[in-house]
Design a protein around this motif. Structure first.
Motif, PDB file in Angstrom:
ATOM      1  N   LEU A   5       0.804  -1.236   0.000  1.00  0.00           N
ATOM      2  CA  LEU A   5       0.000   0.000   0.000  1.00  0.00           C
ATOM      3  C   LEU A   5       0.832   1.279   0.000  1.00  0.00           C
ATOM      4  O   LEU A   5       0.501   2.237  -0.691  1.00  0.00           O
ATOM      5  CB  LEU A   5      -0.938   0.019   1.215  1.00  0.00           C
ATOM      6  CG  LEU A   5      -2.224  -0.798   1.083  1.00  0.00           C
ATOM      7  CD1 LEU A   5      -3.057  -0.681   2.343  1.00  0.00           C
ATOM      8  CD2 LEU A   5      -3.017  -0.300  -0.133  1.00  0.00           C
ATOM      9  N   ALA A   6       1.927   1.285   0.779  1.00  0.00           N
ATOM     10  CA  ALA A   6       2.738   2.498   0.889  1.00  0.00           C
ATOM     11  C   ALA A   6       3.481   2.786  -0.409  1.00  0.00           C
ATOM     12  O   ALA A   6       3.990   3.885  -0.610  1.00  0.00           O
ATOM     13  CB  ALA A   6       3.731   2.342   2.032  1.00  0.00           C
ATOM     14  N   ARG A   7       3.586   1.809  -1.308  1.00  0.00           N
ATOM     15  CA  ARG A   7       4.405   1.972  -2.498  1.00  0.00           C
ATOM     16  C   ARG A   7       3.611   2.473  -3.694  1.00  0.00           C
ATOM     17  O   ARG A   7       4.169   2.683  -4.767  1.00  0.00           O
ATOM     18  CB  ARG A   7       5.059   0.643  -2.827  1.00  0.00           C
ATOM     19  CG  ARG A   7       5.544  -0.021  -1.546  1.00  0.00           C
ATOM     20  CD  ARG A   7       6.523  -1.051  -1.780  1.00  0.00           C
ATOM     21  NE  ARG A   7       7.648  -0.564  -2.548  1.00  0.00           N
ATOM     22  CZ  ARG A   7       8.721  -1.283  -2.765  1.00  0.00           C
ATOM     23  NH1 ARG A   7       8.795  -2.482  -2.277  1.00  0.00           N
ATOM     24  NH2 ARG A   7       9.689  -0.804  -3.483  1.00  0.00           N
ATOM     25  N   VAL A   8       2.295   2.626  -3.511  1.00  0.00           N
ATOM     26  CA  VAL A   8       1.468   3.026  -4.641  1.00  0.00           C
ATOM     27  C   VAL A   8       0.571   4.212  -4.261  1.00  0.00           C
ATOM     28  O   VAL A   8       0.061   4.277  -3.144  1.00  0.00           O
ATOM     29  CB  VAL A   8       0.647   1.812  -5.138  1.00  0.00           C
ATOM     30  CG1 VAL A   8      -0.272   1.267  -4.094  1.00  0.00           C
ATOM     31  CG2 VAL A   8      -0.108   2.123  -6.410  1.00  0.00           C
ATOM     32  N   ALA A   9       0.461   5.168  -5.169  1.00  0.00           N
ATOM     33  CA  ALA A   9      -0.456   6.302  -4.974  1.00  0.00           C
ATOM     34  C   ALA A   9      -1.472   6.265  -6.107  1.00  0.00           C
ATOM     35  O   ALA A   9      -1.111   5.976  -7.255  1.00  0.00           O
ATOM     36  CB  ALA A   9       0.324   7.610  -5.010  1.00  0.00           C
ATOM     37  N   TYR A  10      -2.729   6.550  -5.785  1.00  0.00           N
ATOM     38  CA  TYR A  10      -3.797   6.380  -6.774  1.00  0.00           C
ATOM     39  C   TYR A  10      -4.753   7.564  -6.715  1.00  0.00           C
ATOM     40  O   TYR A  10      -5.191   7.963  -5.632  1.00  0.00           O
ATOM     41  CB  TYR A  10      -4.540   5.084  -6.440  1.00  0.00           C
ATOM     42  CG  TYR A  10      -5.872   4.908  -7.134  1.00  0.00           C
ATOM     43  CD1 TYR A  10      -5.935   4.484  -8.458  1.00  0.00           C
ATOM     44  CD2 TYR A  10      -7.067   5.134  -6.452  1.00  0.00           C
ATOM     45  CE1 TYR A  10      -7.156   4.287  -9.085  1.00  0.00           C
ATOM     46  CE2 TYR A  10      -8.297   4.947  -7.071  1.00  0.00           C
ATOM     47  CZ  TYR A  10      -8.332   4.529  -8.389  1.00  0.00           C
ATOM     48  OH  TYR A  10      -9.538   4.348  -9.009  1.00  0.00           O
ATOM     49  N   ASP A  61       6.392   4.498  -5.289  1.00  0.00           N
ATOM     50  CA  ASP A  61       7.137   3.944  -6.429  1.00  0.00           C
ATOM     51  C   ASP A  61       6.286   3.948  -7.690  1.00  0.00           C
ATOM     52  O   ASP A  61       6.799   4.056  -8.800  1.00  0.00           O
ATOM     53  CB  ASP A  61       7.548   2.493  -6.143  1.00  0.00           C
ATOM     54  CG  ASP A  61       8.490   2.412  -4.970  1.00  0.00           C
ATOM     55  OD1 ASP A  61       9.277   3.356  -4.796  1.00  0.00           O
ATOM     56  OD2 ASP A  61       8.420   1.426  -4.217  1.00  0.00           O
ATOM     57  N   VAL A  62       4.980   3.774  -7.513  1.00  0.00           N
ATOM     58  CA  VAL A  62       4.069   3.707  -8.650  1.00  0.00           C
ATOM     59  C   VAL A  62       2.929   4.695  -8.414  1.00  0.00           C
ATOM     60  O   VAL A  62       2.281   4.667  -7.366  1.00  0.00           O
ATOM     61  CB  VAL A  62       3.510   2.276  -8.824  1.00  0.00           C
ATOM     62  CG1 VAL A  62       2.467   2.225  -9.923  1.00  0.00           C
ATOM     63  CG2 VAL A  62       4.635   1.296  -9.132  1.00  0.00           C
ATOM     64  N   VAL A  63       2.721   5.601  -9.364  1.00  0.00           N
ATOM     65  CA  VAL A  63       1.648   6.601  -9.257  1.00  0.00           C
ATOM     66  C   VAL A  63       0.613   6.302 -10.343  1.00  0.00           C
ATOM     67  O   VAL A  63       0.964   6.190 -11.525  1.00  0.00           O
ATOM     68  CB  VAL A  63       2.210   8.036  -9.442  1.00  0.00           C
ATOM     69  CG1 VAL A  63       1.085   9.062  -9.374  1.00  0.00           C
ATOM     70  CG2 VAL A  63       3.271   8.343  -8.396  1.00  0.00           C
ATOM     71  N   LEU A  64      -0.642   6.156  -9.935  1.00  0.00           N
ATOM     72  CA  LEU A  64      -1.716   5.788 -10.861  1.00  0.00           C
ATOM     73  C   LEU A  64      -2.709   6.930 -10.948  1.00  0.00           C
ATOM     74  O   LEU A  64      -3.242   7.373  -9.918  1.00  0.00           O
ATOM     75  CB  LEU A  64      -2.438   4.539 -10.342  1.00  0.00           C
ATOM     76  CG  LEU A  64      -1.549   3.355  -9.965  1.00  0.00           C
ATOM     77  CD1 LEU A  64      -2.355   2.316  -9.199  1.00  0.00           C
ATOM     78  CD2 LEU A  64      -0.946   2.739 -11.218  1.00  0.00           C
ATOM     79  N   LEU A  65      -2.959   7.414 -12.156  1.00  0.00           N
ATOM     80  CA  LEU A  65      -3.874   8.543 -12.318  1.00  0.00           C
ATOM     81  C   LEU A  65      -4.935   8.163 -13.347  1.00  0.00           C
ATOM     82  O   LEU A  65      -4.617   7.885 -14.503  1.00  0.00           O
ATOM     83  CB  LEU A  65      -3.100   9.778 -12.790  1.00  0.00           C
ATOM     84  CG  LEU A  65      -1.919  10.230 -11.906  1.00  0.00           C
ATOM     85  CD1 LEU A  65      -1.163  11.377 -12.571  1.00  0.00           C
ATOM     86  CD2 LEU A  65      -2.401  10.665 -10.521  1.00  0.00           C
ATOM     87  N   ASP A  66      -6.186   8.135 -12.900  1.00  0.00           N
ATOM     88  CA  ASP A  66      -7.287   7.715 -13.773  1.00  0.00           C
ATOM     89  C   ASP A  66      -7.948   8.954 -14.369  1.00  0.00           C
ATOM     90  O   ASP A  66      -8.641   9.697 -13.663  1.00  0.00           O
ATOM     91  CB  ASP A  66      -8.302   6.897 -12.952  1.00  0.00           C
ATOM     92  CG  ASP A  66      -9.238   6.090 -13.842  1.00  0.00           C
ATOM     93  OD1 ASP A  66      -9.222   6.302 -15.071  1.00  0.00           O
ATOM     94  OD2 ASP A  66      -9.985   5.250 -13.304  1.00  0.00           O
ATOM     95  N   GLU A  67      -7.694   9.192 -15.625  1.00  0.00           N
ATOM     96  CA  GLU A  67      -8.205  10.369 -16.348  1.00  0.00           C
ATOM     97  C   GLU A  67      -7.990  11.671 -15.583  1.00  0.00           C
ATOM     98  O   GLU A  67      -8.931  12.425 -15.326  1.00  0.00           O
ATOM     99  CB  GLU A  67      -9.686  10.171 -16.683  1.00  0.00           C
ATOM    100  CG  GLU A  67      -9.861   9.005 -17.635  1.00  0.00           C
ATOM    101  CD  GLU A  67     -11.200   8.989 -18.329  1.00  0.00           C
ATOM    102  OE1 GLU A  67     -11.761  10.072 -18.525  1.00  0.00           O
ATOM    103  OE2 GLU A  67     -11.656   7.900 -18.686  1.00  0.00           O
TER     104      GLU A  67
END
Ligand SMILES: Nc1ncnc2c1ncn2[C@@H]1O[C@H](COP(=O)(O)OP(=O)(O)OP(=O)(O)O)[C@@H](O)[C@H]1O
Length: 293
Positions: free
Chosen positions: A75-80, A149-155
Motif C-alpha cells: 500500500l505504501a508503495r502506490v499512490a492512486y 514507487d508507482v503513481v496511478l492517475l485515472d483520467e
C-alpha cells in the motif's frame, strides 16, 4: 530488465459472469510514464484499481517490486487518484496535506504545500468549496507527495483547463525524473499522452491488446494510402478503412518493398491506438524492448 510493476494472467470478474479485465500480463521497469488507453468500458479503471490494491484479482496477480498489490505492505508503495477524488470536503487544503503526512511516512509536506500555492490554490480554503479542477489538482498533489514507487492517475486531465493540463504533465515528468517513480496515466487525450508517455498499455474489451514502448510502436507501423485494388494481399495489416476508390491501412512495418501504388506515411501514437481499437483481434508482432511477461 527489472520490473517495478508486473502482472501475470491478471483478471477481474464482476458478479458471476461479467469480466472487467482478463488475461492481462505485462512488465514495466522503473521510471516509465505509461499511457493506459482504451474505449469506454474497456477495463482501464479496473486495471488501475487492481494495481492500487483497491480490489482483489479474481485470477492472476499484479505486483509492485514482487509484492502482490492486494497485500498490505504494497500500500505504501502506490499512490492512486481515481475518477472520484478521495478528499474530505470538511478539511481545508492545509489539513488535507497534514493528513497526507500523518498517513504516509515518506510524505513531502512542504513540497506539496508549495506546489498547491504555486497553482494558486488557497491552502486555508475548505476542500468542499474548491472547483472540480482545483480538487483534481489537490488530489494529484497529494498523490505525488506520497513519494510512491508507482503513481496511478485515472483520467487526471478530464476536468483541467487548457493551461493546467500541460502544467500537470510537466509536473509528472519532473517527478519521474527526480524520484524515478513509474506513472500509469489513463486518458483519452492521445496527443497529450504522446508528449509525455514513453510506454503504452492498450486495453480493448477487457483484454490487454498492445503493450510496448511508444517509440517502437510508432517506428514499427506505417499508414498506407492507395487505390482499393492495392489492398488485396497486403501483408501485416492491422486495420483498414476503405471508400469506393481509396484504402487507408495501418500496417506493421517490416521495411520490405510494398506495392508501388501505396503512398507510405509515418504514423503517430493516435494512428496506432485508433488502428488497434478498430481491430480488437490484431496483435503486435514484435515488441523488441518491452516484452509483456
Ligand atoms: N463495480 C462494478 N460492477 C460491475 N461491473 C463493473 C464494475 N466496475 C466496472 N464494471 C464493468 O467492467 C467493465 C470495465 O469497466 P472499467 O470502469 O474498468 O472501464 P474503463 O475502461 O475505465 O471505462 P471508462 O473509459 O468509461 O472510464 C465495464 O463493462 C463495466 O461496466
Amino acid at each position: 530488465m527489472t520490473a517495478v510493476l508486473d502482472a501475470t494472467g491478471l483478471g477481474k470478474r464482476y458478479g458471476r459472469r461479467r469480466w472487467g479485465l482478463r488475461n492481462c500480463s505485462f512488465a514495466i521497469p522503473p521510471g516509465r510514464v505509461v499511457a493506459l488507453v482504451g474505449a469506454n468500458g474497456a477495463g482501464k479503471s479496473t486495471l488501475l484499481r487492481l494495481i492500487a490494491g483497491l480490489t482483489r484479482p479474481t485470477e492472476g496477480v499484479v505486483r509492485i517490486d514482487g509484492v502482490p498489490t492486494h497485500r498490505r505492505e504494497a500500500l505504501a508503495r502506490v499512490a492512486y487518484v481515481g475518477q472520484t477524488k478521495p478528499l474530505y470536503d470538511g478539511f481545508t487544503v492545509a489539513e488535507m496535506i497534514r493528513f497526507g503526512a500523518v498517513t504516509n511516512p515518506a510524505f513531502d509536506q512542504p513540497g506539496t504545500a508549495d506546489r498547491l500555492r504555486d497553482l494558486g490554490i488557497p491552502l486555508e480554503r475548505s476542500v468542499g468549496r474548491l472547483s472540480g479542477g482545483q480538487r483534481t489538482q489537490v488530489a494529484i498533489a497529494l498523490a505525488l507527495g506520497k513519494r510512491a514507487d508507482v503513481v496511478l492517475l485515472d483520467e487526471p486531465m478530464a476536468d483541467l483547463d487548457p493551461l493546467a493540463r500541460p502544467a500537470l504533465l510537466g509536473e509528472l515528468m519532473a517527478t519521474v525524473e527526480e524520484h524515478g517513480c513509474t506513472v500509469v496515466l489513463s486518458s483519452h487525450a492521445l496527443t497529450e499522452l504522446a508528449d509525455v508517455c514513453d510506454s503504452l498499455l492498450l486495453v480493448n474489451d477487457g483484454g490487454l491488446q498492445v503493450a510496448g514502448l511508444i517509440d517502437d510502436l510508432v517506428t514499427g507501423h506505417r499508414l498506407l494510402v492507395g487505390p482499393v485494388e492495392a489492398y488485396a494481399g497486403t501483408a501485416g495489416v492491422v486495420s483498414a478503412r476503405t471508400t469506393e476508390r481509396q484504402a487507408t491501412a495501418l500496417v506493421q512495418w517490416r521495411d520490405e518493398p510494398v506495392d508501388p501504388r501505396w503512398a507510405v506515411h509515418p504514423v503517430t501514437l493516435s494512428d496506432v491506438v485508433l488502428g488497434y481499437l478498430r481491430s480488437p483481434d490484431a496483435t503486435v508482432a514484435a515488441r523488441p524492448r518491452q516484452v509483456p511477461a
